[in-house]
Enzyme design. Structure first.
Site, PDB file in Angstrom:
ATOM      1  N   GLU A  46     -22.453  11.580   3.991  1.00  0.00           N
ATOM      2  CA  GLU A  46     -23.255  10.382   4.688  1.00  0.00           C
ATOM      3  C   GLU A  46     -23.862  10.782   5.920  1.00  0.00           C
ATOM      4  O   GLU A  46     -23.250  11.484   7.033  1.00  0.00           O
ATOM      5  CB  GLU A  46     -22.214   9.197   4.884  1.00  0.00           C
ATOM      6  N   LYS A 115     -27.206   1.824   1.809  1.00  0.00           N
ATOM      7  CA  LYS A 115     -25.770   1.596   1.652  1.00  0.00           C
ATOM      8  C   LYS A 115     -25.669  -0.190   1.595  1.00  0.00           C
ATOM      9  O   LYS A 115     -26.069  -0.958   2.399  1.00  0.00           O
ATOM     10  CB  LYS A 115     -24.954   2.194   2.883  1.00  0.00           C
ATOM     11  N   CYS A 168     -20.207   5.773   0.642  1.00  0.00           N
ATOM     12  CA  CYS A 168     -18.624   5.643   1.233  1.00  0.00           C
ATOM     13  C   CYS A 168     -18.028   4.300   1.113  1.00  0.00           C
ATOM     14  O   CYS A 168     -17.363   4.273  -0.042  1.00  0.00           O
ATOM     15  CB  CYS A 168     -18.831   5.776   2.807  1.00  0.00           C
TER      16      CYS A 168
END
Length: 643
Positions: A46, A115, A168
């Site tokens: 990330e 994200k 994540c």
């Protein structure tokens, strides 16, 4: 693809916080290493272009402008590579900043995935800088003057390969994006992450990744930040983890100052087979999949000289180490629970077991003894019958008698010789001709004795035949093929040996232990042909049908995954390297498929018995096949295999 395998990698590069051009040099170097290893798809952590721990520098235009420039340089400098690559970078659109994964290949950006779930608790404060993908309004993003697809539900497709991305925290929510992506068709999920280390967190993370790969029936590739991230408040240990359908395939060492490149292969064919067989996989999809998913095509490279790096277990039914003890205990509990229910339901007073001194009848007797102990019934009510015949040797006879006595079971000895000779006379068969009639009449005579004694004593005949014998048809129809309850029907031969050995070393007295260990060492044989001149076993099963460890391997991959014979052959070559040459593997693979199809009629009328593992041949459950199905397609494929 090579036999359905896709070679993937999770990369953990060195980073310097806010030094974009240093970071892309490290990313490019790992990409080139991956290319040399034949990797087809890979991911970096990330925000790897800038580093994750830039904090309020994410609000600086200098950082964001140079991140885009560095990204384009990385894409252009790796135009000669055809690896589909995902890299993390902060990108601006709609007057907001998004934490994204950029997909690129061969000098082209293919799409951008932002994200969805921003972590904003305790040490995390991503909402200070970033906006969730849920607030996006436009389906594209402009990077240095060019428009690219932008969506948190992008799918990257190439033939049977479908790749989805999450970032994540997306993994940690109750319904991760990967769950929906999987139901949209994604069979490999990549997660680019920057997860810091805490006591106990790594084990939880590993279990989470494996569990999500199992729920999605997918491959899961996880790449998380490592050395070089700021240690102002947090430490990032570098995690590269690759899982497939609940199984951990590969992982990187943590807390190393070295860059990591974790490589393995995802088996797309087996994943697709499991999804097809598990018809509940798509249940409820209609209510969840309201959002349209955009698909983007990419070219998957199929490099020459494919090498499989993931291990192939030659004994898939038998775990090793501490797991074997747990597996053995669980198997016996399943067998005992099944038999106990049947005995109580039938109001049986006894159980009748034919004891030959071989592995299968030994296991059946052990299960019966454990069942009677669990039901608090005296072991004397178990009748162990040894039935010497023309091929019975002193070794197996003595082992059978000694085992029955040492376990406290009632012993009966009934020779079948005179009855078989009378039968040969009745049907006008020459007893010196040791053909199939000679052999099968003995097996059927033994079964008749067991059935009749069970009737006399108000008991059940406990079957001894195992899964491997059922697959090969290595049983006499209406002979040892039949019983009143078959406790071993789901236990493959390779596992039978381990179960008996485990009992010998953990559950019995010394006399029984020595007998059991000698049974384990005795050659597998039906003993239907007279012994040799020295009184030793002459008829060895594995000389006739092939090694059981090979057949169990073939059986597992054929039934569990529906694999092509060519793929099973390829996997067997790796699993049994140094033990069997290619010609031997091919020979017995042909035998396996020929016999498997020919002998289905025996499996179509099997007695009841408990399912134990993921592979079973019960005609009432796992395997329903026409008895007259033709094996030509499978055998022709085997014939075409090269040595």
């Amino acid at each position: 693809m090579n036999y359905g395998f896709v070679k993937v990698a999770a990369a953990v590069p060195h980073v310097q916080v806010a030094d974009c051009f240093y970071n892309i040099e490290k990313i490019e170097r790992l990409m080139r290493q991956a290319s040399e290893k034949g990797v087809q798809i890979m991911a970096f952590p990330e925000l790897a272009v800038t580093a994750y721990t830039c904090l309020d520098l994410f609000a600086q235009q200098t950082l964001l402008d140079n991140a885009e420039k560095a990204l384009l340089k990385l894409v252009n400098d790796t135009a000669d590579l055809d690896i589909l690559t995902f890299v993390g970078i902060p990108l601006r659109t709609e007057n907001r900043l998004f934490n994204t994964a950029v997909a690129f290949q061969g000098g082209r950006i293919l799409g951008v995935v932002p994200k969805t779930h921003l972590s904003n608790y305790k040490e995390f404060q991503e909402q200070r800088w970033f906006t969730s993908a849920l607030e996006l309004q436009k389906p594209t993003i402009n990077i240095c003057g060019q428009e690219y697809p932008l969506d948190n539900y992008l799918l990257f497709n190439s033939g049977h390969i479908s790749v989805g991305i999450e970032i994540c925290e997306d993994l940690w929510v109750p319904v991760p994006p990967s769950s929906l992506l999987a139901m949209k068709g994604a069979n490999i999920i990549f997660n680019i992450s920057a997860s810091n280390e805490l006591i106990g967190k790594h084990n939880y993370l590993s279990s989470l990744i494996c569990q999500q790969s199992a729920r999605c029936i997918a491959g899961y590739v996880y790449a998380s930040s490592g050395f070089g991230e700021s240690s102002t408040d947090l430490v990032f240990a570098g995690n590269g983890i690759i899982a497939e359908n609940g199984n951990l395939l590969a992982k990187s060492p943590r807390f190393t100052m070295e860059e990591q490149l974790v490589v393995s292969e995802i088996d797309i064919e087996t994943l697709q087979n499991d999804r097809m067989v598990n018809n509940s996989f798509m249940r409820g999809a209609a209510g969840l999949l309201k959002k349209e998913t955009q698909t983007i095509d990419f070219e998957v490279r199929v490099p020459g000289g494919f090498e499989l790096t993931r291990p192939v277990d030659p004994h898939p039914f038998t775990p090793s180490g501490d797991a074997l003890k747990e597996r053995c205990e669980e198997i016996f509990q399943i067998q005992v629970a099944g038999l106990a229910k049947r005995i109580l339901h039938a109001h049986a007073q006894t159980a009748v077991v034919g004891i030959s001194g071989g592995l299968d009848s030994t296991l059946a007797l052990l299960v019966t003894v454990m069942t009677f102990d669990a039901l608090k019934m005296p072991r004397e009510q178990i009748i162990g019958i040894t039935m010497p015949g023309f091929g019975t040797t002193g070794r197996t006879y003595n082992n059978a008698v000694n085992l029955i006595r040492s376990l406290g079971v009632t012993l009966k000895e009934i020779s079948i010789k005179e009855a078989c000779l009378q039968h040969f006379k009745d049907i006008n068969h020459d007893p010196s001709v040791h053909d199939v009639t000679y052999e099968n009449s003995q097996a059927r005579e033994r079964t008749q004795i067991l059935m009749d004694v069970a009737n006399q004593e108000n008991g059940l005949v406990i079957g001894t035949g195992d899964l491997s014998e059922l697959a090969l048809g290595w049983a006499t129809y209406n002979g040892d093929h039949m019983s009143m309850y078959g406790v071993n029907g789901s236990i493959p031969k390779t596992l039978v040996k381990y179960l008996v050995e485990w009992v010998a070393n953990n559950r019995v007295d010394e006399a029984s232990r020595l007998t059991l260990l000698d049974i384990v060492d005795t050659p597998i044989s039906p003993e239907l042909i007279p012994a040799d001149e020295n009184g030793n076993i002459k008829q060895k099963t594995e000389d006739l049908v092939g090694p059981y460890e090979l057949h169990d391997f073939f059986l597992y991959h054929f039934l569990r995954f529906g694999s092509h014979p060519s793929k099973i052959y390829f996997l067997a070559q790796k699993a049994f390297a140094g033990a069997y040459d290619n010609a031997t593997i091919k020979k017995w693979l042909y035998t396996f498929f020929r016999r498997f199809f020919q002998q289905q009629f025996k499996r179509s009328c099997l007695p009841d018995g408990p399912k134990v593992g993921s592979v079973s041949l019960s005609p009432r459950g796992d395997w329903r096949m026409p008895s007259d199905a033709v094996s030509r397609l499978w055998l022709e494929e085997i014939e075409s295999l090269s040595l």
